[in-house]
Design a protein around this motif. Structure first.
Motif, PDB file in Angstrom:
ATOM      1  N   ALA A   1      36.012  31.147  30.991  1.00 37.76           N
ATOM      2  CA  ALA A   1      35.047  30.411  30.183  1.00 37.76           C
ATOM      3  C   ALA A   1      33.618  30.734  30.571  1.00 37.76           C
ATOM      4  CB  ALA A   1      35.311  28.913  30.298  1.00 37.76           C
ATOM      5  N   SER A   2      33.398  31.064  31.839  1.00 34.57           N
ATOM      6  CA  SER A   2      32.049  31.412  32.292  1.00 34.57           C
ATOM      7  C   SER A   2      31.714  32.877  32.063  1.00 34.57           C
ATOM      8  CB  SER A   2      31.904  31.066  33.780  1.00 34.57           C
ATOM      9  OG  SER A   2      32.885  31.750  34.548  1.00 34.57           O
ATOM     10  N   GLY A   3      32.647  33.633  31.475  1.00 37.18           N
ATOM     11  CA  GLY A   3      32.371  35.020  31.119  1.00 37.18           C
ATOM     12  C   GLY A   3      32.776  36.045  32.152  1.00 37.18           C
ATOM     13  N   ALA A   4      33.458  35.648  33.225  1.00 38.55           N
ATOM     14  CA  ALA A   4      33.873  36.599  34.255  1.00 38.55           C
ATOM     15  C   ALA A   4      35.078  37.398  33.780  1.00 38.55           C
ATOM     16  CB  ALA A   4      34.215  35.864  35.544  1.00 38.55           C
ATOM     17  N   LEU A   5      35.056  38.698  34.071  1.00 34.76           N
ATOM     18  CA  LEU A   5      36.156  39.577  33.694  1.00 34.76           C
ATOM     19  C   LEU A   5      37.350  39.345  34.611  1.00 34.76           C
ATOM     20  CD1 LEU A   5      37.228  42.044  32.017  1.00 34.76           C
ATOM     21  CD2 LEU A   5      36.343  43.489  33.880  1.00 34.76           C
ATOM     22  N   VAL A   6      38.532  39.157  34.010  1.00 31.11           N
ATOM     23  CA  VAL A   6      39.788  39.029  34.753  1.00 31.11           C
ATOM     24  C   VAL A   6      40.512  40.362  34.663  1.00 31.11           C
ATOM     25  CG1 VAL A   6      41.965  37.804  34.955  1.00 31.11           C
ATOM     26  CG2 VAL A   6      39.907  36.571  34.228  1.00 31.11           C
ATOM     27  N   TRP A   7      40.843  40.927  35.814  1.00 28.20           N
ATOM     28  CA  TRP A   7      41.385  42.281  35.879  1.00 28.20           C
ATOM     29  C   TRP A   7      42.269  42.365  37.129  1.00 28.20           C
ATOM     30  CZ3 TRP A   7      41.844  45.972  32.499  1.00 28.20           C
ATOM     31  CH2 TRP A   7      42.010  47.307  32.878  1.00 28.20           C
ATOM     32  N   THR A   8      43.042  43.410  37.244  1.00 27.23           N
ATOM     33  CA  THR A   8      43.774  43.676  38.482  1.00 27.23           C
ATOM     34  C   THR A   8      43.494  45.103  38.917  1.00 27.23           C
ATOM     35  OG1 THR A   8      45.794  44.499  37.423  1.00 27.23           O
ATOM     36  CG2 THR A   8      45.646  42.119  37.801  1.00 27.23           C
ATOM     37  N   ASP A   9      43.668  45.357  40.216  1.00 32.61           N
ATOM     38  CA  ASP A   9      43.420  46.701  40.739  1.00 32.61           C
ATOM     39  C   ASP A   9      44.281  46.914  41.975  1.00 32.61           C
ATOM     40  OD1 ASP A   9      42.361  49.220  40.975  1.00 32.61           O
ATOM     41  OD2 ASP A   9      40.494  48.563  41.930  1.00 32.61           O
ATOM     42  N   ALA A  10      44.642  48.167  42.193  1.00 33.95           N
ATOM     43  CA  ALA A  10      45.359  48.536  43.407  1.00 33.95           C
ATOM     44  C   ALA A  10      44.333  48.693  44.524  1.00 33.95           C
ATOM     45  CB  ALA A  10      46.132  49.830  43.193  1.00 33.95           C
ATOM     46  N   VAL A  11      44.299  47.718  45.431  1.00 33.11           N
ATOM     47  CA  VAL A  11      43.365  47.730  46.550  1.00 33.11           C
ATOM     48  C   VAL A  11      44.186  47.943  47.816  1.00 33.11           C
ATOM     49  CG1 VAL A  11      41.579  46.466  47.798  1.00 33.11           C
ATOM     50  CG2 VAL A  11      41.850  46.138  45.324  1.00 33.11           C
ATOM     51  N   GLY A  12      44.118  49.144  48.359  1.00 31.53           N
ATOM     52  CA  GLY A  12      44.948  49.464  49.511  1.00 31.53           C
ATOM     53  C   GLY A  12      46.413  49.410  49.126  1.00 31.53           C
ATOM     54  N   ALA A  13      47.187  48.585  49.814  1.00 30.47           N
ATOM     55  CA  ALA A  13      48.630  48.494  49.585  1.00 30.47           C
ATOM     56  C   ALA A  13      49.006  47.349  48.659  1.00 30.47           C
ATOM     57  CB  ALA A  13      49.353  48.315  50.925  1.00 30.47           C
ATOM     58  N   THR A  14      48.009  46.767  47.963  1.00 28.81           N
ATOM     59  CA  THR A  14      48.279  45.552  47.187  1.00 28.81           C
ATOM     60  C   THR A  14      47.643  45.622  45.814  1.00 28.81           C
ATOM     61  OG1 THR A  14      48.225  44.284  49.258  1.00 28.81           O
ATOM     62  CG2 THR A  14      48.115  43.037  47.207  1.00 28.81           C
ATOM     63  N   TYR A  15      48.408  45.178  44.795  1.00 35.97           N
ATOM     64  CA  TYR A  15      47.828  44.912  43.476  1.00 35.97           C
ATOM     65  C   TYR A  15      47.174  43.536  43.547  1.00 35.97           C
ATOM     66  CZ  TYR A  15      50.716  48.720  41.602  1.00 35.97           C
ATOM     67  OH  TYR A  15      51.299  49.941  41.348  1.00 35.97           O
ATOM     68  N   ARG A  16      45.852  43.492  43.406  1.00 32.95           N
ATOM     69  CA  ARG A  16      45.129  42.236  43.599  1.00 32.95           C
ATOM     70  C   ARG A  16      44.459  41.789  42.309  1.00 32.95           C
ATOM     71  NH1 ARG A  16      42.003  42.670  49.336  1.00 32.95           N
ATOM     72  NH2 ARG A  16      41.838  40.423  48.979  1.00 32.95           N
ATOM     73  N   LEU A  17      44.298  40.481  42.188  1.00 31.46           N
ATOM     74  CA  LEU A  17      43.596  39.905  41.055  1.00 31.46           C
ATOM     75  C   LEU A  17      42.104  40.003  41.305  1.00 31.46           C
ATOM     76  CD1 LEU A  17      43.852  38.243  38.369  1.00 31.46           C
ATOM     77  CD2 LEU A  17      43.587  36.198  39.804  1.00 31.46           C
ATOM     78  N   LEU A  18      41.376  40.509  40.319  1.00 26.43           N
ATOM     79  CA  LEU A  18      39.930  40.620  40.399  1.00 26.43           C
ATOM     80  C   LEU A  18      39.305  39.677  39.378  1.00 26.43           C
ATOM     81  CD1 LEU A  18      40.794  43.242  41.887  1.00 26.43           C
ATOM     82  CD2 LEU A  18      38.871  44.400  40.771  1.00 26.43           C
ATOM     83  N   VAL A  19      38.323  38.911  39.791  1.00 24.64           N
ATOM     84  CA  VAL A  19      37.539  38.070  38.898  1.00 24.64           C
ATOM     85  C   VAL A  19      36.080  38.427  39.108  1.00 24.64           C
ATOM     86  CG1 VAL A  19      36.887  35.724  38.262  1.00 24.64           C
ATOM     87  CG2 VAL A  19      39.255  36.221  38.915  1.00 24.64           C
ATOM     88  N   ASP A  20      35.462  38.880  38.036  1.00 28.83           N
ATOM     89  CA  ASP A  20      34.070  39.347  38.102  1.00 28.83           C
ATOM     90  C   ASP A  20      33.917  40.478  39.121  1.00 28.83           C
ATOM     91  OD1 ASP A  20      31.530  39.313  37.069  1.00 28.83           O
ATOM     92  OD2 ASP A  20      30.783  37.789  38.440  1.00 28.83           O
ATOM     93  N   GLY A  21      34.958  41.309  39.219  1.00 34.72           N
ATOM     94  CA  GLY A  21      34.907  42.482  40.076  1.00 34.72           C
ATOM     95  C   GLY A  21      35.308  42.263  41.507  1.00 34.72           C
ATOM     96  N   GLU A  22      35.553  41.020  41.909  1.00 33.39           N
ATOM     97  CA  GLU A  22      35.864  40.722  43.306  1.00 33.39           C
ATOM     98  C   GLU A  22      37.336  40.359  43.466  1.00 33.39           C
ATOM     99  OE1 GLU A  22      33.849  41.055  45.923  1.00 33.39           O
ATOM    100  OE2 GLU A  22      32.337  41.817  44.525  1.00 33.39           O
ATOM    101  N   PRO A  23      38.016  40.946  44.467  1.00 37.53           N
ATOM    102  CA  PRO A  23      39.399  40.534  44.735  1.00 37.53           C
ATOM    103  C   PRO A  23      39.438  39.072  45.169  1.00 37.53           C
ATOM    104  CG  PRO A  23      38.874  42.607  45.847  1.00 37.53           C
ATOM    105  CD  PRO A  23      37.584  42.042  45.355  1.00 37.53           C
ATOM    106  N   VAL A  24      40.316  38.295  44.534  1.00 40.31           N
ATOM    107  CA  VAL A  24      40.380  36.868  44.851  1.00 40.31           C
ATOM    108  C   VAL A  24      41.760  36.471  45.375  1.00 40.31           C
ATOM    109  CG1 VAL A  24      38.588  36.254  43.195  1.00 40.31           C
ATOM    110  CG2 VAL A  24      40.993  36.268  42.456  1.00 40.31           C
ATOM    111  N   THR A  25      42.663  37.426  45.493  1.00 40.65           N
ATOM    112  CA  THR A  25      43.991  37.151  46.047  1.00 40.65           C
ATOM    113  C   THR A  25      44.149  37.913  47.352  1.00 40.65           C
ATOM    114  OG1 THR A  25      44.858  38.909  44.603  1.00 40.65           O
ATOM    115  CG2 THR A  25      45.133  36.634  43.869  1.00 40.65           C
ATOM    116  N   PRO A  26      45.026  37.441  48.231  1.00 44.15           N
ATOM    117  CA  PRO A  26      45.131  38.052  49.561  1.00 44.15           C
ATOM    118  C   PRO A  26      45.912  39.351  49.542  1.00 44.15           C
ATOM    119  CG  PRO A  26      46.694  36.261  49.366  1.00 44.15           C
ATOM    120  CD  PRO A  26      45.859  36.227  48.117  1.00 44.15           C
ATOM    121  N   ALA A  27      45.682  40.170  50.554  1.00 44.14           N
ATOM    122  CA  ALA A  27      46.469  41.376  50.749  1.00 44.14           C
ATOM    123  C   ALA A  27      47.927  40.989  50.953  1.00 44.14           C
ATOM    124  CB  ALA A  27      45.945  42.163  51.947  1.00 44.14           C
ATOM    125  N   GLY A  28      48.824  41.780  50.373  1.00 43.29           N
ATOM    126  CA  GLY A  28      50.251  41.520  50.506  1.00 43.29           C
ATOM    127  C   GLY A  28      50.851  40.730  49.368  1.00 43.29           C
TER     128      GLY A  28
END
Length: 693
Positions: free
Chosen positions: A321-348
């Motif tokens: 609702a605030s306009g942040a992009l919701v995306w996922t990316d392979a960061v190291g050994a983990t597929y992580r949730l990205l909100v506004d470009g920042e990983p917001v879920t833990p490794a693993g």
């Protein structure tokens, strides 16, 4: 009276899927849940239902029988859509609603129906659409419905006034439908989207003229002409896909991006902004583009690169609702949730799909333990937090604070669907699925240094030490499908049935199967044969170490699609380990499969032809020394029958005995009841004879 049998029940219930509630939607106020469900476990006709969240009351909204629809007469485009989605039921197997979830639209036998969802006295009515209807979708206001017919995109008002929005400008052009690779491989099953204000549509124009033509005939009907399909074979041209903004006032604006460099349109989001995801042919680069609905111009929001391929998770992109992009990316050994470009879920914690965005809260599915999938929520205030904790596999939807949870586990059969508000359960949506005649006795274990997820199923009557059991390996084993999960799936039920016939059944997920992270997925890049076969051998030996009653001198293997390829591969390359195989619909020649899937793992055949040779088995036919049964549907337009027929010809030329079971009129998913039932018996008979059981 003949006693009921599991194979008959399995076939009659469409793999126990009938009667299970599914396709959930939530109204914007969170007060209503929509879903489809048939009347029972042996009823193949899906009906549309609603649930009042406040009272827990279910209401039947639309019933094909009440509308006078008996045996369905489906348009060819709808048959293709259902084949791509592996849909085996009939009736209302898809529906769409307006923004307020007050009106639903659906198609039956190519006819268009709408039904109010907020009026208990209302009934479904037919709109006089022009021609057979595919994929009807109301506009956000609920005053008109768009649909595809004859390759044209049309809009009809609720008063019956029909408008042509876009007509094919060539014999091989269609508007508003997903092309083959989008529907079969990308998970994009639609080809048009309404704007939030309902004034225009974003539509795909798909030109199949450059695709080669394949011809699928029915040898049992020699007078019938062959079915012609435009197929994007690996290494050949894809369909040309353009996106157009089509105004209801007749305006047309093309969406502009570098289509030569990014020929794949993977996903579309049209909420507070219009976003598209495009991907390069080699799939190593993907871009999220923001589209200006007035000009069709695009600006880059983000670009992702990967030396193997970029994964685009289901449900992305999206905006909070605030306009942040919701995306996922392979960061190291983990597929992580990205909100506004920042990983917001833990490794693993492997994020598998974004399921919904409710305000600034994101509902997503994720895996920490590979055999389980749980629901999680992320919000800026609370960060990521688990929603489900009971072992199993979970799916869900979230809207206006209402959460729908669909759970499967090893403790119960079927899908349990619960509805939650304010952190507490307020309702349960009944399942009418039939209870299986047997209960899978699954032991989950990890095999070898790679800790391969493995399931072992023994006969219920077997006593340890009472005697040796022949072994049946029952894998899929390839990218995209995970069989070893903490749930009573139909795959495990079938495995248990084979176990009851006297086998120890071992199911193993090797390298490339989902749930283990980016490095695991990419470990099969360029090598779809050797590592996955090695993993099956490892799992077999680990199971035998744990269960001494497994007889390694009598080992069979069976599988379908990639699993069929793996089964044939096993007796060709490791006859010292595998003594008989049943290969259903096996892709024996990797060059005969589609562009998006095969080039992801093996590259372009012109650039790396050796990869296609290494991972095909036709040229290895002369090495067959074990019993092999090949099964193939002659109407299969995904893994075409040429795979089996060419392999059989090579085996015959090399004087290698084998069995071929051609299935007339059968596609890749074998939906016919009698065939689905008897295929189990025929495979069992072949394996028993071949292994001396």
């Amino acid at each position: 009276m003949t006693e009921p049998s599991f194979p008959r029940q399995f076939a009659r219930t469409r793999r126990f899927r009938l009667g299970t509630p599914r396709l959930f939607g939530i109204s914007p106020d969170g007060g209503r849940v929509t879903f489809v469900r048939s009347a029972g476990g042996d009823d193949p006709v899906e009906r549309l239902w609603t649930l009042d969240v406040a009272t827990g009351e279910e209401r039947l909204v639309a019933d094909p029988a009440a509308l006078g629809i008996g045996a369905e007469d489906l348009p060819e485009e709808e048959k293709a859509r259902r084949e791509r989605s592996r849909e085996q039921a009939g009736g209302i197997v898809a529906y769409a609603t307006d923004a307020a979830t007050r009106l639903a639209a659906f198609a039956l036998s190519g006819r268009l129906y709408t039904v109010p969802l907020d009026d208990p006295a209302a009934t479904a009515t037919e709109l006089p659409a022009s021609g057979p209807v595919i994929d009807p979708r109301p506009d956000p206001s609920g005053t008109r419905v768009a649909y595809v017919s004859g390759g044209a995109l049309r809009v009809i008002d609720l008063d019956g006034t029909d408008h042509l929005v876009a007509a094919p400008d060539g014999p091989d052009v269609v508007w508003g439908l997903a092309e083959h690779v989008a529907a079969e491989e990308m998970g994009r099953d639609r080809g048009y989207w309404w704007s939030p204000d309902g004034s225009r549509l974003l539509a795909a124009r798909v030109d199949n003229s450059m695709l080669q033509r394949w011809y699928i005939s029915d040898p049992s009907q020699p007078a019938a002409p062959p079915k012609v399909i435009a197929y994007p074979q690996a290494g050949t041209d894809n369909a040309d896909v353009m996106l157009w903004l089509l105004g209801l006032d007749g305006s047309r604006v093309p969406v502009e991006w570098d289509r030569k460099a990014f020929e794949y349109v993977v996903s579309v989001y049209w909420g507070t902004a219009l976003l598209i995801v495009v991907q390069s042919r080699d799939q190593r680069t993907a871009r999220v583009l923001r589209v200006d609905p007035e000009t069709g111009g695009t600006t880059e929001v983000r670009e992702d690169r990967d030396p193997s391929w970029v994964d685009i998770a289901p449900g992305t992109p999206a905006l909070t609702a605030s306009g942040a992009l919701v995306w996922t990316d392979a960061v190291g050994a983990t597929y992580r949730l990205l909100v506004d470009g920042e990983p917001v879920t833990p490794a693993g914690l492997q994020v598998r799909a974004v399921l919904d965005v409710d305000g600034d809260t994101v509902l997503f599915a994720a895996t920490a333990e590979p055999t389980e999938t749980h629901l999680w929520m992320y919000s800026p205030e609370d960060g990521p937090r688990p929603v489900t904790s009971e072992p199993g596999v979970h799916e869900g939807r979230l809207g206006a604070g209402t959460l729908v949870v669909a759970a499967r586990s090893l403790d119960h059969f079927g899908t349990r669907v619960t509805v939650h508000r304010d952190g507490r359960q307020v309702a349960e949506i009944a399942s009418h699925a039939e209870t299986p005649l047997l209960t899978p006795r699954v032991t989950l274990m990890r095999a070898g240094e790679l800790e391969l997820c493995t399931a072992v199923l023994l006969p219920s009557w077997h006593e340890p030490g009472a005697g040796k059991l022949p072994v049946l390996m029952d894998p899929y084993g390839g990218p995209g499908l995970q069989l070893v999960v903490a749930a009573r799936t139909w795959n495990m039920l079938v495995a248990q049935w084979f176990a009851e016939q006297g086998f120890a059944v071992v199911v193993a997920d090797g390298r490339g199967t989902p749930g283990r992270g980016p490095a695991w997925d990419r470990s099969v890049r360029g090598e779809l044969a050797a590592p996955v076969l090695e993993d099956q051998v490892t799992a077999l030996h680990a199971a035998a170490d744990r269960y001494p009653d497994l007889d390694l001198s009598r080992v069979g293997i069976r599988g379908w699609s990639f699993g069929g390829f793996l089964a044939a591969l096993a007796v060709l390359r490791r006859p010292d380990v595998f003594h008989a195989a049943v290969a259903g619909a096996p892709p024996t020649d990797q060059r005969l499969y589609d562009t998006y899937w095969k080039e992801r793992y093996l590259g372009h055949p012109d650039e790396d032809p050796d990869a296609y040779t290494r991972n095909s088995i036709i040229h290895e036919a002369a090495g067959l020394t074990r019993p092999l049964m090949l099964i193939h549907g002659l109407a299969d337009d995904n893994v075409i029958a040429a795979h089996t027929l060419r392999f059989s010809a090579a085996l015959t030329a090399a004087a290698r005995p084998h069995t071929v079971l051609p299935l007339t009129g059968v596609t890749h998913m074998t939906p016919q009841e009698s065939i689905a039932e008897n295929l189990l018996h025929l495979q069992l008979d072949f394996l028993k004879r071949s292994l001396g059981v």
